[in-house]
Scaffold this motif. Structure first.
Motif, PDB file in Angstrom:
ATOM      1  N   GLN A 223      18.456   0.391  20.917  1.00 23.27           N
ATOM      2  CA  GLN A 223      17.279   0.684  20.105  1.00 23.27           C
ATOM      3  C   GLN A 223      17.666   1.331  18.777  1.00 23.27           C
ATOM      4  OE1 GLN A 223      13.829  -0.125  20.882  1.00 23.27           O
ATOM      5  NE2 GLN A 223      13.962   0.180  18.672  1.00 23.27           N
ATOM      6  N   PHE A 224      18.706   2.176  18.804  1.00 22.16           N
ATOM      7  CA  PHE A 224      19.078   2.846  17.557  1.00 22.16           C
ATOM      8  C   PHE A 224      19.537   1.834  16.510  1.00 22.16           C
ATOM      9  CE2 PHE A 224      23.785   2.894  17.767  1.00 22.16           C
ATOM     10  CZ  PHE A 224      24.123   3.087  16.437  1.00 22.16           C
ATOM     11  N   VAL A 225      20.162   0.724  16.957  1.00 19.24           N
ATOM     12  CA  VAL A 225      20.597  -0.298  16.003  1.00 19.24           C
ATOM     13  C   VAL A 225      19.386  -1.032  15.424  1.00 19.24           C
ATOM     14  CG1 VAL A 225      22.145  -2.241  15.614  1.00 19.24           C
ATOM     15  CG2 VAL A 225      22.712  -0.564  17.373  1.00 19.24           C
ATOM     16  N   PHE A 226      18.416  -1.323  16.274  1.00 16.98           N
ATOM     17  CA  PHE A 226      17.199  -1.986  15.781  1.00 16.98           C
ATOM     18  C   PHE A 226      16.370  -1.065  14.888  1.00 16.98           C
ATOM     19  CE2 PHE A 226      18.231  -5.067  19.036  1.00 16.98           C
ATOM     20  CZ  PHE A 226      17.727  -6.255  18.534  1.00 16.98           C
ATOM     21  N   ASP A 227      16.553   0.232  15.027  1.00 13.90           N
ATOM     22  CA  ASP A 227      15.835   1.182  14.179  1.00 13.90           C
ATOM     23  C   ASP A 227      16.442   1.303  12.787  1.00 13.90           C
ATOM     24  OD1 ASP A 227      14.084   1.738  16.227  1.00 13.90           O
ATOM     25  OD2 ASP A 227      15.099   3.580  16.865  1.00 13.90           O
ATOM     26  N   LEU A 228      17.670   0.817  12.614  1.00 13.94           N
ATOM     27  CA  LEU A 228      18.323   0.919  11.308  1.00 13.94           C
ATOM     28  C   LEU A 228      17.620   0.016  10.294  1.00 13.94           C
ATOM     29  CD1 LEU A 228      22.096   0.779  12.418  1.00 13.94           C
ATOM     30  CD2 LEU A 228      20.767   2.817  11.821  1.00 13.94           C
ATOM     31  N   PRO A 229      17.718   0.329   9.001  1.00 13.17           N
ATOM     32  CA  PRO A 229      17.086  -0.494   7.968  1.00 13.17           C
ATOM     33  C   PRO A 229      17.892  -1.765   7.692  1.00 13.17           C
ATOM     34  CG  PRO A 229      18.215   1.334   6.945  1.00 13.17           C
ATOM     35  CD  PRO A 229      18.319   1.555   8.425  1.00 13.17           C
ATOM     36  N   VAL A 230      17.926  -2.637   8.700  1.00  6.49           N
ATOM     37  CA  VAL A 230      18.640  -3.911   8.596  1.00  6.49           C
ATOM     38  C   VAL A 230      17.676  -5.034   8.930  1.00  6.49           C
ATOM     39  CG1 VAL A 230      20.876  -2.884   9.161  1.00  6.49           C
ATOM     40  CG2 VAL A 230      19.443  -3.787  11.007  1.00  6.49           C
ATOM     41  N   ALA A 231      18.052  -6.243   8.551  1.00 15.39           N
ATOM     42  CA  ALA A 231      17.180  -7.402   8.788  1.00 15.39           C
ATOM     43  C   ALA A 231      17.443  -8.037  10.144  1.00 15.39           C
ATOM     44  CB  ALA A 231      17.390  -8.433   7.682  1.00 15.39           C
ATOM     45  N   GLY A 232      18.688  -7.932  10.619  1.00 10.32           N
ATOM     46  CA  GLY A 232      19.029  -8.576  11.877  1.00 10.32           C
ATOM     47  C   GLY A 232      20.121  -7.835  12.613  1.00 10.32           C
ATOM     48  N   VAL A 233      20.160  -8.039  13.940  1.00  9.32           N
ATOM     49  CA  VAL A 233      21.138  -7.374  14.801  1.00  9.32           C
ATOM     50  C   VAL A 233      21.823  -8.424  15.674  1.00  9.32           C
ATOM     51  CG1 VAL A 233      21.489  -5.698  16.644  1.00  9.32           C
ATOM     52  CG2 VAL A 233      19.798  -5.239  14.852  1.00  9.32           C
ATOM     53  N   GLY A 234      23.152  -8.470  15.607  1.00  9.39           N
ATOM     54  CA  GLY A 234      23.916  -9.384  16.446  1.00  9.39           C
ATOM     55  C   GLY A 234      24.507  -8.646  17.633  1.00  9.39           C
ATOM     56  N   ILE A 235      24.340  -9.197  18.824  1.00  9.42           N
ATOM     57  CA  ILE A 235      24.865  -8.540  20.023  1.00  9.42           C
ATOM     58  C   ILE A 235      25.606  -9.540  20.912  1.00  9.42           C
ATOM     59  CG2 ILE A 235      23.100  -6.743  20.030  1.00  9.42           C
ATOM     60  CD1 ILE A 235      21.720  -8.252  22.298  1.00  9.42           C
ATOM     61  N   ASP A 236      26.509  -9.009  21.685  1.00  6.28           N
ATOM     62  CA  ASP A 236      27.334  -9.786  22.607  1.00  6.28           C
ATOM     63  C   ASP A 236      26.606  -9.897  23.937  1.00  6.28           C
ATOM     64  OD1 ASP A 236      29.300 -10.640  24.452  1.00  6.28           O
ATOM     65  OD2 ASP A 236      30.915  -9.675  23.318  1.00  6.28           O
ATOM     66  N   LEU A 237      26.279 -11.119  24.324  1.00  5.79           N
ATOM     67  CA  LEU A 237      25.625 -11.359  25.613  1.00  5.79           C
ATOM     68  C   LEU A 237      26.566 -12.075  26.576  1.00  5.79           C
ATOM     69  CD1 LEU A 237      22.078 -12.403  24.320  1.00  5.79           C
ATOM     70  CD2 LEU A 237      22.758 -10.216  25.329  1.00  5.79           C
TER      71      LEU A 237
END
Length: 720
Positions: A223-237
Motif C-alpha cells: 500500500q505504501f508504494v501505491f500511496d506514492l505520487p507515481v502513475a504506476g507500480v510494477g510488482i513481481d507475481l
C-alpha cells in the motif's frame, strides 16, 4: 485490450556483440566513435525486438558497463569526463568494489560515499535524446546499495537525491520514467519507508509520469508504494511467494496502473499462459492492469535460436525473446484468441529425466551423511603432518588463462574437427606448462589450470546426467563477462569420473600438492536454470552426492586437497532475512554431503567471492570446511570486520589481487590487506591467494602478480 510492457531485455546480443565491441575498444581495435556507433546499432536491434511483441518498453537501458554505476555518474557521486575515465572506475587500478545484485549472479559496482562531498549534481545527461519512458534505477535503490553513507543522514541524502531526479526529469522533459526500485522488496524499517515517502513527495509537482518497478520478491507493505505520487507500480507475481498477490486484495489502487509481473524474468520455464491470464483477468476487476515480466530479462539468453537442447526440453523453455512472446500470447488469450497459446503450452507438463535410483539415494540420507566423524581440531593436525606447508602458504583459486589457442583447440574438438585423444594430449600439454610455471614461481599448493573447462558450472553440466547445456545461451555476469547457464531439467547423476584424469595427471608431475577442483551444489544451481517441479533442496543433495563420488575417486588417485567452490553461497540466499534459515539449512547440508565421508586427512577448501559475508559468517562456519578463500582486494580488506565477531578457527585465504582488473598489484599493496587481516586472524591460519580464478587474465598479468604473491609470503615468513 490488455496492454503489454517489458523491460530489461539483454544488452549482450545474440552473438555477444556487446562484449566484442567493448573489449575491442579496450584493446585499441575500435575508436570511441566506432564503439558508440556499434552500441547504438545494438540498442536499435534490441528495441526492434521489443516492438515486435509488446506495446511499450523503457528507453535508456543500455549501459557500457553497469546501470547502477551510470546512475551514480548522472547524479555526481562519481565523475568521468572521458570514456577512459569511465572504464578506469569499472576495471582499472581505482575500480569500484563489485558485488552481487540482490540474489542474482549479476554483479554491480558499489557506489562508495567515503570521503565524498554530500551534494548531488547533474554531472552527465545520459538521456538527452530520450523523451518517453526513460529508464533509471531509482533513488532509494541507488542509496540502499551504496556503502559508507554518512551516519544518520540517509533520509536527508535520499530527499536531496530525489530533488536531483526531479530536476533531471524536468531538464529532459520526459513524458514518463521507468524507475527500477528493487530495494523496495527488502525488509525495510519504518524509518526507511517514511524516508521514501518524504523523498518521493518531490515528484508530486512534476509533469513526468513515474512508473516504479519492484522485483525479485514481494514488497512487505504494497500500500505504501501505491500511496506514492507515481502513475504506476510494477510488482513481481512469480517470485513473491504469493505475498504480493494476497496483498492486492486489500490494496487501494489510488488510480495507479498495476504492472503485473506474471512472466518469469529469471528462469527459463514456459509459463502456463492460461493460469497467468486468469490472474490478470481477476486483477483487472480492481486495477488498470498492464501485463509485464516479473524481473529484468537480462538474466536470460536472447532467444532459443540455435540452442543445443533436447527436443523435449525446447518445448518447455523460453528465453528473453520468447518471454516477450508469452506476454503477447497472454494478451491474445484475454482477447479471446487462444489457439497459439494452447500450442505454446502443450509440452510443459510432460516429465522426462526421472532417475528413481537417484531419488532413492536422497531419500536414504541420514545425519551421518552430513557430518564428519572427525572434528576440525583433529583433522588439521593430520593434514599438517601430511602436507607440511609453510606459514602463509600460497595458492591460486583454480583456473589459469584460457588463451586464444586453448579456446581454438576446444572449439575444434567440439566441432568434431579434432579427435578426443588429440584434444586430451593438448590439454595435458597445457597442464604440464602450468605445473612448470608454478614450480618456477615457488607456489606452495598447485592447481592444474582447468584448461579443459569452458566454465566452472557448464563443464560439470556437460558431465552430469539431468542437466542440459544451451550452446549459445549467453548472459552477462558483470561488465562484458558472459557465461552460459545450463538447465537442470531432471534428476542429476554422475555416471563416471568427471575431473579425476586431469587432476591425477597434474599431481603426477610434481611433489607439491595439487588441488582437486569442484564446483559446489549451490553454485551449480545458482548459475543454472533450476527445475521447479521438486524442492531445490533435493536437487542440491543430488548434486552433492555426485560430487561425493568424485571426491572418493580423488582420494583413490592420491589427491590430498579438494576445493569445492561455492561462489554463489551468499548470492542464492533469499532477499528477506526471515527466509534465510530455510535456505541455509539445505545450502549448508548440500556442501557437507559432498565431503562428510571424505578422509579426515583430505583437506577440504572452499571459495567464495564478491558478496557481503559478514552477515552470514555463522552459516559459512557451519559448512565445516578446513580452508576458505574469499575476496578482499576491492573491499580493501573490509571483510575482516566479519571475523572479529566470531570464533573463526579455520584457515583462510584473503584475496590480495583483484583478478577482474588487468592491473598487477605491488607487494606493498597486497601486504596492506594482509597486515590488516593479521590483526584478527592468527598467522598460522593465513593463506595468500588471488580473489578468484585467472581464466580471464593473460599470462603476462598472471606471472608477475603470482610472483608478487610469493614474494609477499616470503616477506611475511621472514617477519613472523
Amino acid at each position: 485490450m490488455v496492454k503489454t510492457y517489458a523491460y530489461g531485455f539483454p544488452r549482450l546480443g545474440k552473438q555477444r556483440e556487446f562484449k566484442t565491441l567493448i573489449e575491442s575498444y579496450w584493446s585499441g581495435k575500435l575508436t570511441e566513435e566506432e564503439l558508440k556507433e556499434g552500441i547504438k546499432n545494438l540498442n536499435e536491434k534490441r528495441e526492434k525486438t521489443y516492438r515486435s511483441y509488446v506495446d511499450a518498453f523503457p528507453q535508456g537501458e543500455m549501459t557500457l558497463y553497469d546501470n547502477l554505476f551510470d546512475t551514480a555518474l548522472i547524479f555526481g557521486i562519481y565523475k568521468a569526463d572521458t570514456l577512459d575515465e569511465y572504464f578506469s572506475l569499472c576495471r582499472g587500478k581505482n575500480a569500484l568494489e563489485m558485488t552481487k545484485w540482490f540474489n542474482t549472479n549479476y554483479h554491480y559496482l558499489v557506489p562508495d560515499f567515503e570521503g565524498k562531498e554530500k551534494e548531488f549534481s547533474i554531472s552527465w545527461n545520459k538521456h538527452e535524446e530520450i523523451k518517453e519512458s526513460a529508464y533509471l534505477i531509482g533513488p532509494f535503490t541507488l542509496l540502499k546499495l551504496s556503502k559508507n553513507l554518512p551516519e544518520g543522514k540517509f533520509a536527508a541524502l535520499l530527499k536531496s537525491l530525489a530533488c536531483k531526479y526531479a530536476e533531471y526529469f524536468k531538464l529532459n522533459g520526459f513524458k514518463s520514467v521507468h524507475l527500477d526500485e528493487p530495494a523496495f522488496v527488502m525488509e525495510l524499517s519504518d524509518k526507511e519507508i517514511e524516508a521514501i515517502k518524504d523523498a518521493y513527495s518531490v515528484f508530486e509537482d512534476i509533469d513526468t509520469k513515474i512508473n516504479v518497478f519492484t522485483y525479485y520478491d514481494s514488497v512487505d507493505n504494497l500500500q505504501f508504494v501505491f500511496d506514492l505520487p507515481v502513475a504506476g507500480v510494477g510488482i513481481d507475481l512469480v517470485h513473491d511467494r504469493g505475498e504480493n498477490l494476497s496483498q492486492l486484495d486489500s490494496v487501494d489502487p489510488k488510480g495507479k496502473t498495476l504492472f503485473a509481473g506474471v512472466i518469469d524474468g529469471r528462469n527459463v520455464w514456459r509459463a502456463d499462459l492460461f493460469e497467468k491470464a486468469e490472474i490478470v483477468k481477476k486483477l483487472s476487476e480492481k486495477f488498470e492492469v498492464v501485463v509485464t515480466n516479473a524481473a529484468p530479462l537480462f538474466h536470460l539468453p536472447v532467444n532459443l535460436k540455435g540452442a543445443t537442447l533436447p527436443e523435449e526440453l525446447v518445448a518447455k523453455v523460453a528465453f528473453a525473446e520468447e518471454k516477450l512472446k508469452e506476454l503477447k500470447l497472454i494478451s491474445d488469450v484475454l482477447e479471446g484468441d487462444d489457439a497459439k497459446a494452447k500450442e505454446w503450452v502443450e509440452g510443459i507438463s510432460k516429465a522426462f529425466g526421472v532417475r528413481e535410483n537417484v531419488r532413492e539415494r536422497v531419500r536414504n540420507l541420514t545425519d551421518e551423511d552430513f557430518n564428519k566423524a572427525v572434528p576440525y581440531a583433529e583433522r588439521i593436525k593430520l593434514q599438517q603432518e601430511i602436507l607440511k606447508l609453510p606459514l602463509f602458504p600460497t595458492t591460486t583459486i583454480g583456473s589459469f588463462p584460457q588463451t586464444q589457442e586453448v579456446r581454438r583447440v576446444r572449439l575444434l574438438n567440439r566441432k568434431g574437427q579434432l579427435a578426443d585423444e588429440d584434444y586430451k594430449t593438448f590439454i595435458k600439454g597445457e597442464i604440464a606448462k602450468a605445473i612448470k610455471i608454478q614450480e618456477e614461481l615457488g607456489v606452495d599448493v598447485f592447481v592444474h589450470g582447468e584448461f579443459e573447462r569452458s566454465d566452472m558450472v557448464e563443464f560439470f553440466a556437460e558431465k552430469l546426467e539431468g542437466i542440459a547445456t544451451t550452446g549459445n545461451g549467453w548472459v552477462i555476469s558483470y561488465g562484458t563477462r558472459s557465461y552460459r547457464p545450463p538447465i537442470i531439467f531432471g534428476d542429476v547423476e554422475r555416471i563416471e569420473p568427471m575431473t579425476v584424469e586431469e587432476i591425477a595427471f597434474a599431481q603426477s608431475l610434481t611433489d607439491k600438492p595439487v588441488k582437486g577442483m569442484l564446483t559446489g551444489p549451490v553454485t551449480i544451481i545458482a548459475w543454472s536454470y533450476c527445475r521447479e517441479d521438486i524442492p531445490v533442496s533435493e536437487v542440491a543433495y543430488q548434486i552433492g552426492l555426485a560430487l561425493r563420488d568424485e571426491i572418493a575417486d580423488y582420494e583413490k588417485a592420491g589427491i590430498k586437497i579438494v576445493q569445492i567452490d561455492e561462489a554463489a553461497f551468499r548470492e542464492k540466499a533469499p532477499i528477506k532475512k526471515r527466509n534465510w534459515d530455510e535456505y541455509f539449512d539445505w545450502a549448508v547440508k548440500s556442501f557437507r554431503v559432498c565431503h562428510a565421508k571424505s578422509k579426515p586427512e583430505t583437506q577440504i577448501h572452499s571459495h567464495m567471492c564478491y558478496s557481503e559475508f559478514g552477515e552470514i559468517i555463522e552459516y559459512i562456519l557451519a559448512m565445516d570446511f578446513d580452508v576458505i578463500s574469499i575476496e578482499a582486494s576491492r573491499s580493501k580488506g573490509d571483510i575482516i570486520e566479519a571475523f572479529e565477531k566470531v570464533n573463526f578457527d579455520r584457515q583462510i585465504g584473503l584475496g590480495v589481487w583483484d583478478i577482474h582488473s588487468p592491473y598487477v598489484p605491488s607487494v606493498d599493496e597486497m601486504k596492506e590487506i594482509v597486515e590488516r587481516a593479521l590483526k584478527v586472524i592468527p598467522k598460522e591460519n593465513f593463506w595468500v591467494n588471488p580473489d578468484c580464478g585467472l581464466k580471464t587474465r593473460r599470462w603476462e598479468e598472471c606471472i608477475p602478480a603470482i610472483r608478487n604473491i610469493v614474494k609477499l609470503a616470503n616477506t611475511l615468513r621472514e617477519e613472523a
